[in-house]
Design an enzyme around this catalytic site. Structure first.
Site, PDB file in Angstrom:
ATOM      1  N   TYR A   1       0.505  -0.120  10.985  1.00  0.00           N
ATOM      2  CA  TYR A   1      -0.023  -0.541   9.272  1.00  0.00           C
ATOM      3  C   TYR A   1       1.059  -0.215   8.239  1.00  0.00           C
ATOM      4  CZ  TYR A   1      -2.588  -0.611   5.277  1.00  0.00           C
ATOM      5  OH  TYR A   1      -3.145  -0.784   3.732  1.00  0.00           O
TER       6      TYR A   1
ATOM      7  N   SER B   1       0.937  -1.069   0.003  1.00  0.00           N
ATOM      8  CA  SER B   1       0.040  -0.064   0.207  1.00  0.00           C
ATOM      9  C   SER B   1       1.028   1.215  -0.157  1.00  0.00           C
ATOM     10  CB  SER B   1      -0.922  -0.030   1.236  1.00  0.00           C
ATOM     11  OG  SER B   1      -1.295   1.232   1.632  1.00  0.00           O
TER      12      SER B   1
END
Length: 314
Positions: free
Chosen positions: A181, A156
């Site tokens: 994350y 991502s």
């Protein structure tokens, strides 16, 4: 030679998974898509199956998965946060004697409350990275059995939020969900870099990618107000960001990574919008240098092998 440069694929932001498979016949190919029953994973499963591939969907919730994919795919059980479950799935698959042409590490969790799994590992690092690390290493015989397959690690743009925290991988000194994350997504990229370096002589190539911004069940841990504050949606839940993609568009880059002939001689690179991304140190699109650093990639591989006790190259 630095391969981290655009190829001029002819595809882009609005390309769909079906678009990139135009003219590609996957009949006789076997693909594994973790989390292939929800969000981008489901769109990936649909596109690969439509092109003729036999798709296997390992799922933490197999009954939910079977309902979602129907006759499109074979479903088995896998909890990436549980290394015993990873081994059990891999053992079952290897016992079937089949080879793997495509393995897409798609399943992920994002910005969840502090959660510990296994021996106390931070859940995002454990699920998004370590579980997939163990899975690929355990499935290595099947990945090399038919001349080599492709491994696609879904990362991502969130990798920009954190490099690997070498001194505190598990956030023992204080947890921040977005940084956790970010570290996990950086780990996804570094994993592909080192896997490609180790596996290319066996015919296995690896890629990491940013699928784009897409509203899917990945956002299940985010309060609505946080998504409003981020500018993703309005107060009524309507999509605001012009940069977001549909799920069909969001699945395109991972499907392109898994199948494009343009990548036959290129591996270990970060992709976005169905092309190789440029390196970026500012707000421009692209990949951060620390996420494709080969020294860091080798170091993370060593650490991951020590943590999981699994290493196909040990």
């Amino acid at each position: 030679m630095n391969a981290q440069h655009k190829l001029g694929s002819g595809f882009g932001h609005d390309t769909t998974a079906d678009d990139v498979l135009t003219g590609i016949d996957l009949t006789g190919k076997l693909a594994i898509v973790t989390g292939g029953y929800s969000g981008l994973g489901l769109e990936t499963t649909k596109a690969l199956a439509k092109a003729g591939a036999h798709v296997v969907v390992p799922a933490r919730r197999p009954e939910v998965a079977r309902e979602a994919v129907g006759e499109l795919a074979e479903v088995d059980e896998l909890d990436l946060g549980d290394l015993d479950s990873v081994q059990a799935f891999a053992d079952r698959f290897l016992a079937s004697g089949r080879s793997i042409d495509i393995l897409i590490d798609n399943a992920a969790i994002m910005a969840c409350p502090e959660t510990r799994v296994g021996p106390g590992w931070e859940a995002q690092f454990a699920t998004n990275h370590l579980g997939h690390f163990a899975l690929v290493n355990r499935l290595w015989p099947a990945l090399t059995a038919n001349g080599g397959g492709r491994v696609v690690s879904v990362s991502s743009t969130g990798h920009r939020r954190s490099d690997i925290r070498w001194d505190d991988l598990e956030f023992r000194l204080g947890y921040e969900k977005w940084q956790a994350y970010g570290q996990a997504k950086t780990a996804n990229v570094l994993f592909a870099v080192q896997l490609d370096a180790l596996g290319k002589d066996s015919g296995v190539r690896a890629y990491a990618l940013h699928p784009g911004g897409i509203l899917t069940p990945l956002q299940r841990h985010l309060p609505k107000q946080e998504m409003v504050d981020l500018g993703w949606i309005d107060a009524d839940g309507n999509l605001l960001s012009p940069h977001f993609k549909t799920p069909e568009q969001g699945a395109a880059t991972q499907v392109w990574a898994a199948t494009s002939p343009r990548l036959d001689e290129v591996g270990g690179v970060f992709l976005e919008d169905c092309d190789v991304a440029e390196v970026s140190t500012d707000d421009a699109p692209g990949v951060r240098p620390y996420a494709i650093d080969p020294t860091s990639a080798e170091r993370l591989w060593t650490v991951s092998a020590q943590l999981t006790g699994v290493n196909a190259f040990g």
